[in-house]
Each structure stands twice: as structure tokens, then as C-alpha cells.
Design a protein around this motif. Structure first.
Motif, PDB file in Angstrom:
ATOM      1  N   SER A   1       0.095   3.850   1.545  1.00 50.00           N
ATOM      2  CA  SER A   1      -0.205   4.528   2.711  1.00 50.00           C
ATOM      3  C   SER A   1       1.054   4.335   3.537  1.00 50.00           C
ATOM      4  O   SER A   1       1.977   3.325   3.626  1.00 50.00           O
ATOM      5  N   THR A   2       1.516   5.162   4.327  1.00 49.13           N
ATOM      6  CA  THR A   2       2.666   5.342   5.400  1.00 49.13           C
ATOM      7  C   THR A   2       2.389   5.026   6.517  1.00 49.13           C
ATOM      8  O   THR A   2       3.229   5.215   7.592  1.00 49.13           O
ATOM      9  N   THR A   3       1.003   4.703   7.044  1.00 46.46           N
ATOM     10  CA  THR A   3       0.739   4.255   8.210  1.00 46.46           C
ATOM     11  C   THR A   3       0.370   2.864   8.283  1.00 46.46           C
ATOM     12  O   THR A   3      -0.488   2.380   7.645  1.00 46.46           O
TER      13      THR A   3
ATOM     14  N   SER B   1       0.995  -1.358  -0.148  1.00 50.01           N
ATOM     15  CA  SER B   1      -0.055  -0.058  -0.121  1.00 50.01           C
ATOM     16  C   SER B   1       0.910   1.436  -0.062  1.00 50.01           C
ATOM     17  O   SER B   1       2.136   1.238   0.499  1.00 50.01           O
TER      18      SER B   1
ATOM     19  N   GLY C   1      -1.265  -0.610   8.921  1.00 51.95           N
ATOM     20  CA  GLY C   1      -2.673  -1.045   9.193  1.00 51.95           C
ATOM     21  C   GLY C   1      -3.754  -0.215   8.747  1.00 51.95           C
ATOM     22  O   GLY C   1      -5.000  -0.447   8.618  1.00 51.95           O
ATOM     23  N   THR C   2      -3.394   0.878   7.754  1.00 48.97           N
ATOM     24  CA  THR C   2      -4.332   1.608   7.120  1.00 48.97           C
ATOM     25  C   THR C   2      -4.231   1.372   5.737  1.00 48.97           C
ATOM     26  O   THR C   2      -3.229   1.131   5.000  1.00 48.97           O
ATOM     27  N   VAL C   3      -5.313   1.725   5.222  1.00 52.11           N
ATOM     28  CA  VAL C   3      -5.443   1.680   3.625  1.00 52.11           C
ATOM     29  C   VAL C   3      -6.213   2.939   3.214  1.00 52.11           C
ATOM     30  O   VAL C   3      -6.666   3.613   3.770  1.00 52.11           O
ATOM     31  N   GLY C   4      -6.243   2.995   1.716  1.00 55.86           N
ATOM     32  CA  GLY C   4      -6.955   4.080   1.226  1.00 55.86           C
ATOM     33  C   GLY C   4      -5.991   4.544   0.316  1.00 55.86           C
ATOM     34  O   GLY C   4      -6.437   5.644  -0.450  1.00 55.86           O
ATOM     35  N   THR C   5      -4.770   4.349   0.398  1.00 57.82           N
ATOM     36  CA  THR C   5      -3.878   5.190  -0.516  1.00 57.82           C
ATOM     37  C   THR C   5      -3.458   4.034  -1.540  1.00 57.82           C
ATOM     38  O   THR C   5      -2.495   3.126  -1.306  1.00 57.82           O
TER      39      THR C   5
END
Length: 196
Positions: A99-101, A97, A103-107
Motif C-alpha cells: 500500500s502507498t498510503t 505493505s 496506515g492502510t492495508v489491503g495491498t
């Protein structure tokens, strides 16, 4: 509680009656595990898990070691088995992903982004960084919600070379190209060039 550093033969955290098996602290920010008076595994100051060695070992085209290293002085392998009365099998899952965090998605990833790399290397007399072959997976078109087109790329290293060259790819459309990284929509199988 505070513990002494201990050693592999006398770990500082152990149980009664088995004093050469336990946990010790061989260096700053380092946690090591001993069994029978010998170190078997450690977590180093870079949070890398190293089994079978006391330092992380760089391999397969990277000068820095990966987060998990398993080493042995004899035949070694990783076994994953699934025992269940159903149609399921063992699973190894890889993901990427932007995402740079954790456990998070959306990027979303982009077309051409790498999703998976398998690198195969050998000792060339200097190190184990030079690859002999590689298998990779890349995004093969613009992704969208529940839409992740992918291609598989198979690469080998020519005699006298130190880096892999793409030899074959299977595109998102199922077409197979050998000897070329270009897509050829006119044929399901495309072979480019002559035997070297």
C-alpha cells in the motif's frame, strides 16, 4: 508567536532559569534541541531525526541517510526492557505493505518481497557504507489472508569484497540450506560445497 533562530548556547524557546536548554532553529525547516548549551538532537529538513550529530549520516550500503540516526563518540546502545508479572517480553515489530498510503492495508506483499533488513557495516577508511554482514527476511511463497510464509537469510561479505553474499537460509518449511539459496526438500539440513 514568532521566535528568533537562537543557537545551541542560547535557544530561542527555553524556560526561566535554564537558558542554555531548549529549542532553536539552525537552518530552514530544521528544528534542533539543546541541553546545557550543546546540541543533542535535531529534525532536519528531510524529516530525519538525528541524535548526536548535526547532519544525517549514511551507513550500511545506502548513499542516503535513514529517517532515524543515533550517534555517539563512545559506546552506544539501545535498551528496551519490559517489567511485568506475565509471560510477555519486549517487542520490536517490523512490517511491509505494498500500500502507498501510510496506515492502510489491503495491498498484499508478493513472494520474494523483503520484509526486514539488518545491515552491519564498519569504517573502511572511506565511509561506513560497505556491509560486513546482513540478516534479512523475505516472503517465501504466495501470501494470503492470515498466511504469511517467510524465510530468513544470513549473509556475510568475503575478504576483498564490498557486498554481502548469502551463506545460509531457513525456509518457510523449516529446512536449512548452507552454501545454496535453492530449496532442497529431500533433507532438513543441506550443506552445499566445500570449505573455501
Amino acid at each position: 508567536a514568532l521566535f528568533t533562530d537562537g543557537s545551541e548556547s542560547l535557544p530561542s524557546i527555553t524556560n526561566n532559569g535554564d537558558t542554555n536548554t531548549g529549542i532553536f532553529f539552525p537552518a530552514a525547516d530544521t528544528l534542533a534541541f539543546a541541553e546545557g548549551g550543546a546540541e543533542i538532537m535535531r529534525i532536519d529538513s528531510s524529516s530525519r531525526l538525528v541524535k548526536g550529530a548535526t547532519t544525517a549520516v549514511p551507513v550500511a550500503s545506502t548513499a542516503s541517510a535513514f529517517g532515524l540516526g543515533v550517534h555517539a563518540a563512545n559506546q552506544i546502545g539501545i535498551s528496551i526492557s519490559n517489567y511485568a508479572a506475565n509471560a510477555g517480553g519486549s517487542v520490536i515489530a517490523f512490517a511491509h505493505s505494498r500500500s502507498t498510503t501510510i496506515g492502510t492495508v489491503g495491498t498484499s506483499v508478493n513472494n520474494g518481497d523483503n520484509l526486514f533488513n539488518m545491515r552491519i557495516a564498519g569504517d573502511d577508511g572511506t565511509d561506513t557504507i560497505s556491509q560486513a554482514a546482513a540478516i534479512s527476511v523475505e516472503v517465501d511463497a504466495a501470501p494470503g489472508s492470515n498466511d504469511m510464509p517467510g524465510r530468513m537469510i544470513f549473509s556475510t561479505t568475503a575478504d576483498g569484497a564490498a557486498a554481502v553474499t548469502e551463506r545460509m537460509r531457513i525456509g518457510a518449511d523449516g529446512n536449512v540450506n548452507i552454501g545454496s539459496s535453492s530449496d532442497f526438500v529431500a533433507s532438513r539440513l543441506h550443506v552445499n560445497g566445500t570449505k573455501g
